[in-house]
Enzyme design. Structure first.
Site, PDB file in Angstrom:
ATOM      1  CB  THR A  92       2.657  14.241   7.078  1.00  0.00           C
ATOM      2  OG1 THR A  92       3.788  14.613   6.282  1.00  0.00           O
ATOM      3  CG2 THR A  92       2.569  12.728   7.123  1.00  0.00           C
ATOM      4  CG  ASN A 120       7.799  13.786   3.839  1.00  0.00           C
ATOM      5  OD1 ASN A 120       8.136  12.621   3.745  1.00  0.00           O
ATOM      6  ND2 ASN A 120       8.658  14.789   3.845  1.00  0.00           N
ATOM      7  CG  ASP A 166       6.739  22.939   9.632  1.00  0.00           C
ATOM      8  OD1 ASP A 166       6.630  22.347   8.536  1.00  0.00           O
ATOM      9  OD2 ASP A 166       7.169  24.105   9.726  1.00  0.00           O
ATOM     10  CG  HIS A 178      14.982  16.010  13.292  1.00  0.00           C
ATOM     11  ND1 HIS A 178      16.014  15.230  12.864  1.00  0.00           N
ATOM     12  CD2 HIS A 178      14.158  16.136  12.224  1.00  0.00           C
ATOM     13  CE1 HIS A 178      15.829  14.909  11.587  1.00  0.00           C
ATOM     14  NE2 HIS A 178      14.713  15.446  11.182  1.00  0.00           N
TER      15      HIS A 178
HETATM   16  P1  ITT Z   1       4.429  17.806   5.317  1.00  0.00           P
HETATM   17  O1  ITT Z   1       4.296  19.277   5.485  1.00  0.00           O
HETATM   18  O2  ITT Z   1       3.410  17.235   4.397  1.00  0.00           O
HETATM   19  O3  ITT Z   1       4.476  17.064   6.606  1.00  0.00           O
HETATM   20  P2  ITT Z   1       7.012  18.497   4.192  1.00  0.00           P
HETATM   21  O4  ITT Z   1       8.001  17.711   3.374  1.00  0.00           O
HETATM   22  O5  ITT Z   1       6.457  19.761   3.629  1.00  0.00           O
HETATM   23  O6  ITT Z   1       5.833  17.482   4.606  1.00  0.00           O
HETATM   24  P3  ITT Z   1       8.290  19.985   6.363  1.00  0.00           P
HETATM   25  O7  ITT Z   1       7.692  21.241   5.873  1.00  0.00           O
HETATM   26  O8  ITT Z   1       8.208  19.674   7.802  1.00  0.00           O
HETATM   27  O9  ITT Z   1       7.642  18.726   5.595  1.00  0.00           O
HETATM   28  O10 ITT Z   1       9.808  19.820   5.977  1.00  0.00           O
HETATM   29  C1  ITT Z   1      10.522  20.794   5.344  1.00  0.00           C
HETATM   30  C2  ITT Z   1      11.697  20.217   4.617  1.00  0.00           C
HETATM   31  O11 ITT Z   1      12.729  19.934   5.574  1.00  0.00           O
HETATM   32  C3  ITT Z   1      11.472  18.882   3.894  1.00  0.00           C
HETATM   33  O12 ITT Z   1      10.949  19.084   2.615  1.00  0.00           O
HETATM   34  C4  ITT Z   1      12.892  18.346   3.832  1.00  0.00           C
HETATM   35  O13 ITT Z   1      13.610  18.958   2.795  1.00  0.00           O
HETATM   36  C5  ITT Z   1      13.477  18.827   5.156  1.00  0.00           C
HETATM   37  N1  ITT Z   1      13.381  17.791   6.172  1.00  0.00           N
HETATM   38  C6  ITT Z   1      12.367  17.587   7.065  1.00  0.00           C
HETATM   39  N2  ITT Z   1      12.628  16.531   7.841  1.00  0.00           N
HETATM   40  C7  ITT Z   1      13.822  16.042   7.439  1.00  0.00           C
HETATM   41  C8  ITT Z   1      14.625  14.959   7.840  1.00  0.00           C
HETATM   42  O14 ITT Z   1      14.255  14.132   8.794  1.00  0.00           O
HETATM   43  N3  ITT Z   1      15.787  14.764   7.201  1.00  0.00           N
HETATM   44  C9  ITT Z   1      16.190  15.578   6.210  1.00  0.00           C
HETATM   45  N4  ITT Z   1      15.488  16.619   5.764  1.00  0.00           N
HETATM   46  C10 ITT Z   1      14.311  16.853   6.365  1.00  0.00           C
END
Ligand code: ITT
Length: 198
Positions: free
Chosen positions: A12, A14, A73, A181
């Site tokens: 990740t 993030n 994801d 989640h």
């Molecule tokens: P990686 O792909 O590098 O892991 P990302 O931020 O792109 O990081 P995702 O595609 O899984 O991660 O997440 C999509 C979006 O969903 C993310 O940018 C947030 O806006 C939202 N999101 C994901 N998890 C969340 C959470 O626990 N609480 C609130 N929003 C979340």
């Protein structure tokens, strides 16, 4: 294998996710980042499903390192919006990860809408010894009318999980992880890793 220090990479970019996973996995795991393995670029996610993207990210790292790794994801699925933003949660309002713009657009699209039901869904893809496994975590809840709280990230200020009266952004990391989640999906992952590494 030393069960007290199981080493695994989380694919990740993030850091919020990384910290949440760290807290759930605990000291039994040594969690590495892509950067720890010399991978600094953004990991691509171009698939149409959470499962597809989680696998794409995990495979990207596995192909480059040959080491056990997992990716997450996550999507916010809003009932009144037919499941949107879903797999496009990061790019709902813009191309980038603009949390404020995403939250504004979500509130705009739900203006006047009585059905506020929503859920977060996380899919974790694990590649272990070349084998792929998926773990899912879901939390049901609702979208509130305005942002509340400053903790967490993304849509957290707008989401109240079922049975609670505060948004994720008004909770400590520990409280969020207990019902979230991601907390659920990562606990399934941890149980699987413990079971298969004995
Ligand atoms: P990686 O792909 O590098 O892991 P990302 O931020 O792109 O990081 P995702 O595609 O899984 O991660 O997440 C999509 C979006 O969903 C993310 O940018 C947030 O806006 C939202 N999101 C994901 N998890 C969340 C959470 O626990 N609480 C609130 N929003 C979340």
């Amino acid at each position: 294998m030393d069960i007290d220090r199981m080493e695994i990479i989380f694919a990740t970019n993030n850091t919020h996710k990384l910290n949440e996973a760290w807290a759930v996995l605990g000291p039994g795991f040594r969690l590495l980042t892509p950067r720890d393995c010399g991978i600094a670029e953004e990991i691509p996610e171009t698939q149409e499903t959470l499962e597809g993207n989680a696998l794409q990210k995990a495979r990207y790292l596995y192909e480059r390192t040959g080491r056990d790794c997992f990716a997450d994801d996550t999507g916010l699925e809003v009932e009144a919006l037919g499941g949107a933003p879903g797999v496009r949660s990061a790019r709902y309002a813009t191309d980038g990860h603009d949390f404020a713009a995403n939250n504004r657009l979500l509130l705009e699209n739900l203006a006047g809408q009585e059905n506020r039901r929503a859920r977060f869904r996380t899919v974790v893809a694990l590649i272990q010894g070349g084998e792929e496994h998926l773990f899912e975590g879901i939390v049901e809840g609702r979208i509130v009318d305005a942002e509340h709280g400053v903790e967490g990230f993304g849509y957290d200020p707008l989401f109240i999980p079922e049975g609670c009266d505060r948004t994720f952004a008004e909770m400590s990391a520990e409280e969020k992880n207990a019902v979230s989640h991601r907390g659920r999906a990562i606990r399934k992952l941890a149980a699987y890793l413990h079971a298969t590494n004995k």
